[in-house]
Design a protein around this motif. Sequence first.
Motif, PDB file in Angstrom:
ATOM      1  N   UNK A  22       0.827  -1.210   0.000  1.00  0.00           N
ATOM      2  CA  UNK A  22       0.000   0.000   0.000  1.00  0.00           C
ATOM      3  C   UNK A  22       0.858   1.257   0.000  1.00  0.00           C
ATOM      4  N   UNK A  23       1.949   1.247   0.751  1.00  0.00           N
ATOM      5  CA  UNK A  23       2.839   2.408   0.803  1.00  0.00           C
ATOM      6  C   UNK A  23       3.476   2.644  -0.563  1.00  0.00           C
ATOM      7  N   UNK A  24       3.950   1.565  -1.194  1.00  0.00           N
ATOM      8  CA  UNK A  24       4.533   1.696  -2.533  1.00  0.00           C
ATOM      9  C   UNK A  24       3.480   2.212  -3.518  1.00  0.00           C
ATOM     10  N   UNK A  25       2.247   1.713  -3.389  1.00  0.00           N
ATOM     11  CA  UNK A  25       1.178   2.186  -4.262  1.00  0.00           C
ATOM     12  C   UNK A  25       0.882   3.659  -4.066  1.00  0.00           C
ATOM     13  N   UNK A  26       0.867   4.116  -2.811  1.00  0.00           N
ATOM     14  CA  UNK A  26       0.610   5.530  -2.535  1.00  0.00           C
ATOM     15  C   UNK A  26       1.717   6.402  -3.097  1.00  0.00           C
ATOM     16  N   UNK A  27       2.962   5.971  -2.924  1.00  0.00           N
ATOM     17  CA  UNK A  27       4.087   6.729  -3.475  1.00  0.00           C
ATOM     18  C   UNK A  27       4.008   6.757  -5.005  1.00  0.00           C
ATOM     19  N   UNK A  28       3.654   5.613  -5.601  1.00  0.00           N
ATOM     20  CA  UNK A  28       3.528   5.553  -7.051  1.00  0.00           C
ATOM     21  C   UNK A  28       2.457   6.491  -7.581  1.00  0.00           C
ATOM     22  N   UNK A  29       1.311   6.550  -6.893  1.00  0.00           N
ATOM     23  CA  UNK A  29       0.241   7.448  -7.324  1.00  0.00           C
ATOM     24  C   UNK A  29       0.692   8.903  -7.221  1.00  0.00           C
ATOM     25  N   UNK A  30       1.369   9.251  -6.145  1.00  0.00           N
ATOM     26  CA  UNK A  30       1.866  10.624  -5.985  1.00  0.00           C
ATOM     27  C   UNK A  30       2.849  10.980  -7.104  1.00  0.00           C
ATOM     28  N   UNK A  31       3.734  10.045  -7.442  1.00  0.00           N
ATOM     29  CA  UNK A  31       4.684  10.308  -8.520  1.00  0.00           C
ATOM     30  C   UNK A  31       3.973  10.515  -9.854  1.00  0.00           C
ATOM     31  N   UNK A  32       2.950   9.708 -10.115  1.00  0.00           N
ATOM     32  CA  UNK A  32       2.211   9.858 -11.364  1.00  0.00           C
ATOM     33  C   UNK A  32       1.436  11.170 -11.399  1.00  0.00           C
ATOM     34  N   UNK A  33       0.879  11.565 -10.259  1.00  0.00           N
ATOM     35  CA  UNK A  33       0.174  12.852 -10.197  1.00  0.00           C
ATOM     36  C   UNK A  33       1.142  14.003 -10.463  1.00  0.00           C
ATOM     37  N   UNK A  34       2.315  13.946  -9.842  1.00  0.00           N
ATOM     38  CA  UNK A  34       3.316  14.985 -10.081  1.00  0.00           C
ATOM     39  C   UNK A  34       3.767  14.986 -11.544  1.00  0.00           C
TER      40      UNK A  34
END
Length: 302
Positions: free
Chosen positions: A33-45
């Motif tokens: 879940x943490x990796x997924x949250x970081x991945x989503x933030x990177x894609x949003x940025x």
Amino acid sequence: MSTVQTSEIGLKPAKRLTRGALIWRRFLRNKTAVVGAVGILLLVFLALLGPYLFYWKFDDIDSYNYLTEPSSSHLLGTTRAGRDVLALTIRGLGKSLIIGFLVALISTTIAALVGASVAYLGGWYEKSMLWIVDLMLVVPSFLVIAVLTRGAPEGDASWMILVVLLAIFAWPLSARVVRSLTLSVKEREYVLAAKFMGLSSFKTIIRHILPNVSSLLIIDATLGVGGAILAETGLSFFGFGVQAPDTSLGTLIGEGATMATTYPWVFLGPSAILVFLVLCVNGVGDGLRDALDPSSASGGQA
């Protein structure tokens, strides 16, 4: 019998964690879940800042490079129209994210209000709404949306029609689940007390019922983002979703699918971003489910 006080041995009583802190702690223990949250933030940025970080824009045409492979000038190559695949992918990512989040927000809100009101009010309203819900569950939503989007007006805001249509067909199943949870909540003391104090049905639902089923709503909204993105991708792949000159991940994948074996860079970039995005969203959804469910062993002990 003598007792040793906590203050005598220099120990402070443990601070009691709030429910939010417990949920956050359980969520952080789920590495996926943490990796997924970081991945989503990177894609949003990437979607927000990408157009300002790279030279080519999604609507620019390089008249000297048509279907060229990745190079220093075009990191992901170009399309048959001479457009930069990286710029198109960033634009498509942003559009798919907007559609996914809007559809999830709208559909979850409708499901929460309809499901809770149906269970709380009952009577003829419950029967009529359940009939509508059951009817919408058997309607072939993909075909209906495909037909309606074909006749929609073109323009920059045409994708909003797609958002509305996806949201309309996304809430019924969740509304049934919310109704089941509301049936178990509406007879509790605090709900009955609010009713006897003369609080309106709407305020009772908003203040006392929905907060107690919020765990389901958060999970439903999170997983709904991935479902909406996949639905939009499928429609755009077949030419029924986001229309040119705008683009989305589904539009790019549909264009690149016809030449996936001859010019694979047109297909692989958007496909990889889509797979990564959906995996991240599902990972966050699973993490939230485990964190919000005290009986789940996946999140560890609080």
